[in-house]
Every structure is written in structure tokens, then in C-alpha cells.
Design a protein around this motif. Structure first.
Motif, PDB file in Angstrom:
ATOM      1  N   ALA B 176       0.847  -1.207   0.000  1.00  0.00           N
ATOM      2  CA  ALA B 176       0.000   0.000   0.000  1.00  0.00           C
ATOM      3  C   ALA B 176       0.875   1.246   0.000  1.00  0.00           C
ATOM      4  O   ALA B 176       0.588   2.225  -0.697  1.00  0.00           O
ATOM      5  N   ILE B 177       1.958   1.212   0.772  1.00  0.00           N
ATOM      6  CA  ILE B 177       2.890   2.353   0.813  1.00  0.00           C
ATOM      7  C   ILE B 177       3.476   2.596  -0.582  1.00  0.00           C
ATOM      8  O   ILE B 177       3.518   3.727  -1.070  1.00  0.00           O
ATOM      9  N   ILE B 180       0.859   4.059  -2.830  1.00  0.00           N
ATOM     10  CA  ILE B 180       0.660   5.495  -2.569  1.00  0.00           C
ATOM     11  C   ILE B 180       1.714   6.294  -3.331  1.00  0.00           C
ATOM     12  O   ILE B 180       1.417   7.310  -3.969  1.00  0.00           O
ATOM     13  N   GLN B 181       2.966   5.821  -3.296  1.00  0.00           N
ATOM     14  CA  GLN B 181       4.018   6.532  -4.018  1.00  0.00           C
ATOM     15  C   GLN B 181       3.739   6.549  -5.519  1.00  0.00           C
ATOM     16  O   GLN B 181       3.869   7.580  -6.177  1.00  0.00           O
ATOM     17  N   THR B 184       0.661   8.714  -6.529  1.00  0.00           N
ATOM     18  CA  THR B 184       0.910  10.147  -6.334  1.00  0.00           C
ATOM     19  C   THR B 184       1.376  10.788  -7.640  1.00  0.00           C
ATOM     20  O   THR B 184       1.135  11.967  -7.880  1.00  0.00           O
ATOM     21  N   ALA B 192      -3.029  10.084  -5.267  1.00  0.00           N
ATOM     22  CA  ALA B 192      -2.868   9.216  -4.102  1.00  0.00           C
ATOM     23  C   ALA B 192      -4.230   8.850  -3.521  1.00  0.00           C
ATOM     24  O   ALA B 192      -5.217   9.545  -3.754  1.00  0.00           O
ATOM     25  N   PRO B 193      -4.275   7.774  -2.747  1.00  0.00           N
ATOM     26  CA  PRO B 193      -5.548   7.418  -2.098  1.00  0.00           C
ATOM     27  C   PRO B 193      -5.999   8.503  -1.121  1.00  0.00           C
ATOM     28  O   PRO B 193      -5.199   9.317  -0.659  1.00  0.00           O
ATOM     29  N   LEU B 266       6.548  13.858 -12.725  1.00  0.00           N
ATOM     30  CA  LEU B 266       7.844  13.377 -12.192  1.00  0.00           C
ATOM     31  C   LEU B 266       8.392  12.200 -12.997  1.00  0.00           C
ATOM     32  O   LEU B 266       7.769  11.161 -13.085  1.00  0.00           O
TER      33      LEU B 266
END
Lengths: 266, 266
Positions: B176-177, B180-181, B184, B192-193, B266
Motif C-alpha cells: 500500500a505504501i 501510494i508513491q 501520487t 494518491a488514495p 515526475l
């Protein structure tokens, strides 16, 4: 003495001087926000290359910022007039992997073959979190950050091996997501979290009993969020059992003249 | 007919043609991965400026990609030979805020004063998630993504107001982390969530009963992760009650010639 280049660097210098004079022996979390704080490992030269490799293989828990010349207790790249024998509020002394002593200076223990390593610290992103309105609970409650030994193994290198130590900061999910974004920008300060939610899942039995530092309150609706911690090497040192090794005391860091913002990518 | 510029764009075109001929009327999740899919809202011109403002005020749930000229059912910026009257697998027709009909084309309903809005969709980051080894469960299980009406209010604008609809994808915390990255990087695809963990906290009573799309399995150790969804406008449309409004059917999107990677920052 070189004049301080900014009020922030003056404050960093003043804090190092207060530490050197033993006027300050406590945690450094939240102090001189904006100045990078570092984890410290000091080893004899014949242990240094194994440890260098360990850092290289574990860049998230051991983000290497600088290494001293053999026998040199200054770290000129990290700040004005740093003396690694005096400028940490509290040192741990390990002999053959056992912690035998806490000291406020290590002048008597310094050896001509010693090498000092400075590793990035999650405190570097705490300022960015605070500026985003996500002040870490340990700063709000004015205590040392909570640190836990987990069951997440690091990559062994030479004689060094062991599990990852993690810091914990609680957030509601919405804020945890923002904290993940913010800390991703700081790879040299452990970067994004490694885990959130169940402490048991990473081998932490009781959140209220950190292995280092202080417990903080976790409020209704919050989840604990776990970042890799620069205390991780201390577990590896206990395993590797070098004849002598000196580290900072967890939460009581080297305050440098490097700006946290200089560590940020993007 | 313009020649396709790449195998991917040829596939996008071929899928739109299959949709136009009604050979494909199902969900589009996971199809032509790499080509941006869009949420669709079609409104009479005198409702369009309110809706434009609603998108502006809610950029996370309603990331506007393009708006048609009044009465023009092509979207030349979004792809070769797009016909908004035919190229969505299934349409919802709302009259005075009530869904009255599902259709596979809207040629008979098209009016000279209609304006088409295309909004970004979380499918755009599903390819990036899959490439990172984080294939969304809905793709693994070959079903439509789970969508839920939450209690998280959007910012009202003109006659439009309502709560946020969210998609859900389950991950273990570590993944999940990373998710998220990755997400994003896609602000035009909801980014992101907005939430993870307790569904109840955002007003979802039962994860196994999505309001749109299909339920997916959530495995031991996984947490549900919630992203804003481009179905959010359909709640606002039910509240605003325009005399007529046509949308895509949730999960059955407009497949464009825009590359998902072109949406990435990015």
C-alpha cells in the motif's frame, strides 16, 4: 572560529557546544529544526569495511551520510568544529557486542584507528511533517521517538546482521498518506515508511513498550506508521561483536550543519 | 482514416471500433493497458458551466481532461475518430436526477446543445501498479473495480453537490505504501488514495457490497485502500437534477489515444 553562516547554523553550533559542555545531555528530537541530525557508529578500522558494506546493502535503515578519515574525530563535511568525541549528548559503548556503558563523552576511549560513520535520521523529515501540519506525536508530547526492534531482517554483510529497528508515529489514515508522500522525498533519512497498522505483523508485541525511546499516545482512529531507524546498526553490532564500538544513545543525535532540505529529493 | 501511430494506439482504436459496433459492451478495466481511459459526463450547455466549476473545485475526484465544443460529439484532442455517441460500452441516462435507462449508444439522444466532459480515471495508474508488481485485485480477478459511495463530501458548485465515490484495491501495508508513491505521480487520475483501513470510517457499511462494480476478495493481512473515483459526478448529477445528463456506466470507460505515462508527473 568561523562565523556561523545563518541563524540556523548558529543554533546548531550553539547546541553542539551545549552538548560538549554537558549542559545538554537529553534527546535532540525537535531541536534546531531544519538542521540534519545523524545516527553515529564508531568502529575500529578493521571493522569499518564490513560496516560500510552493511550500510550499502541496507540503504533504507542505514542511509550513509559521511565517514570520517581513520583516527579523525572531526567531520568537516558535516559541520563547523565538530568533535565526535564530545558532541553527542550521550554515547553507548559496546564491547564484544554487549553494551557496557553510557557516557557523555568518549575522549578517553578514542583510538587512533577509529572510524566514525554518520547515518541519516528520521528527524530530518519531522520538520517537513510539522510544516505540513503533521507534527509527530513525539514532538507534540515532547518525548523521545518510540523505537522498536522488529522481525524484518536486514541484508547481512560481513560480520554484521540483524533485524530492522523502526520508529513509530501515529496518524489517521488521511494524514498517513500525506506523511508517506512527504517522507518519500527524504531517502537519506529513511524515506517512506516500511509498514503501517498491525505492530504484531512486524514482530512488535506491545506498542506501549518501545525498545528504545518513549511510548507516545495513539488516539482513536489513528494507525501506527513505522519508518526504518538508524538504531538498526546497534542490533547488528550486538550480533557482530566487535571488540569495541561506540554509538549515539537512541534519540540523542549528532546535530550537523547540513540542512534537512538539502537531503530532500524533488 | 489516419493511420495508427503505434501498436498501442491501434489497439485503442480497435477497441473503440469494437465498442462502436457493440461487439464489446463490458468493463474496460485492464484493456489496452497504457491508453488513458476516461469518465464521461454529457450535459446541456446551460448546465455545463456549473459542472465545469464543480470539477475545478474537486480536482481529486473530478480531474478534468477535456471538454468538447458545444454540440460536437468528437473529441479530437483525445483520440482519432472518437464519437462520444457510440464509443462508450454502456451509457447511463439520467433525467431530472434519476437514472432512467442504460444504453449502448446515445445517437438518438444527442442534442445540438450538448457538452461532453472527460475526466481522468484510476485505471490510468493500474498499469503502473501492475508494472511495479502490484496488480490490482480487480484485474487479477478479471472483474470491474469495486466502487463505493462514501460520507466524504465534495465541495459544492452551482447546482452540483454530493459525496465522494471511491474505488477500492486491497494491499498488504508494505505494498500500500508503494502504491501510494506510484499513484501520487498521477494527479490527473485521482492521484494518491484518500483513505485506507476501516471502511466504516468513510461511511461504507459493507465492503462486500460495492455501490458500483464488483466485490473483490480481501486477503488476510491486507487493508482496503481507497482512491477517489470519477463516478463521483454521478452522485452530484442525481442531486443537481438536470433535465438530461448522460454518463458512462461505471467501469465502462472511454478509451483514448492519450498515454497514461503522459499523465504522470515526475
Amino acid at each position: 572560529m568561523k562565523p556561523a553562516q545563518s541563524p540556523l547554523l548558529q543554533k546548531a553550533y550553539d547546541l553542539r557546544q551545549a552538548i560538549r559542555s554537558k549542559a545538554h545531555t537529553g534527546p535532540t528530537s525537535g531541536l534546531v529544526q531544519g538542521a540534519m541530525q545523524g545516527n553515529v557508529v564508531i568502529l575500529p578500522a578493521d571493522w569499518a569495511s564490513d560496516f560500510l558494506l552493511y550500510c550499502q546493502k541496507n540503504p533504507i535503515s542505514c542511509p550513509l551520510i559521511d565517514v570520517s578519515e581513520v583516527g579523525d574525530f572531526t567531520m568537516p563535511e558535516l559541520g563547523h568544529d565538530i568533535d565526535m568525541r564530545h558532541d553527542i549528548p550521550e554515547y553507548y559503548v559496546y564491547r564484544n557486542g554487549e553494551k557496557v556503558e553510557n557516557r557523555t563523552d568518549i575522549e578517553e576511549l578514542w583510538q587512533d584507528d577509529m572510524v566514525a560513520f554518520v547515518l541519516g535520521c528520521s528527524f530530518s523529515f519531522e520538520h517537513a511533517l510539522s510544516q505540513a501540519g503533521l507534527t509527530p506525536r513525539n514532538i507534540e508530547e515532547d518525548v523521545n521517538v518510540s523505537m522498536y526492534e522488529t522481525n524484518i531482517a536486514t541484508v547481512p554483510a560481513g560480520r554484521f546482521f540483524g533485524n530492522t529497528v523502526m520508529t513509530m508515529r501515529p496518524y489517521v489514515p488521511k494524514d498517513a498518506i500525506r506523511a508517506i508522500q512527504i517522507t518519500t522525498r527524504f531517502p537519506k533519512a529513511h524515506g517512506a515508511p516500511l509498514h503501517f497498522g498491525s505492530p504484531q505483523e512486524i514482530g512488535i508485541a506491545d506498542l506501549s513498550k518501545p525498545d528504545y525511546g518513549d511510548a507516545v499516545s495513539v488516539k482513536e482512529g489513528e494507525v501506527p506508521v513505522f519508518w526504518a531507524c538508524g538504531v538498526t546498526p546497534q542490533v547488528a553490532i550486538r550480533n557482530a561483536k566487535p571488540p569495541i564500538c561506540i554509538t549515539h544513545s537512541p534519540g540523542k543525535m549528532l546535530v550537523t550543519d547540513i540542512l534537512d532540505t538539502d537531503l530532500a529529493v524533488l
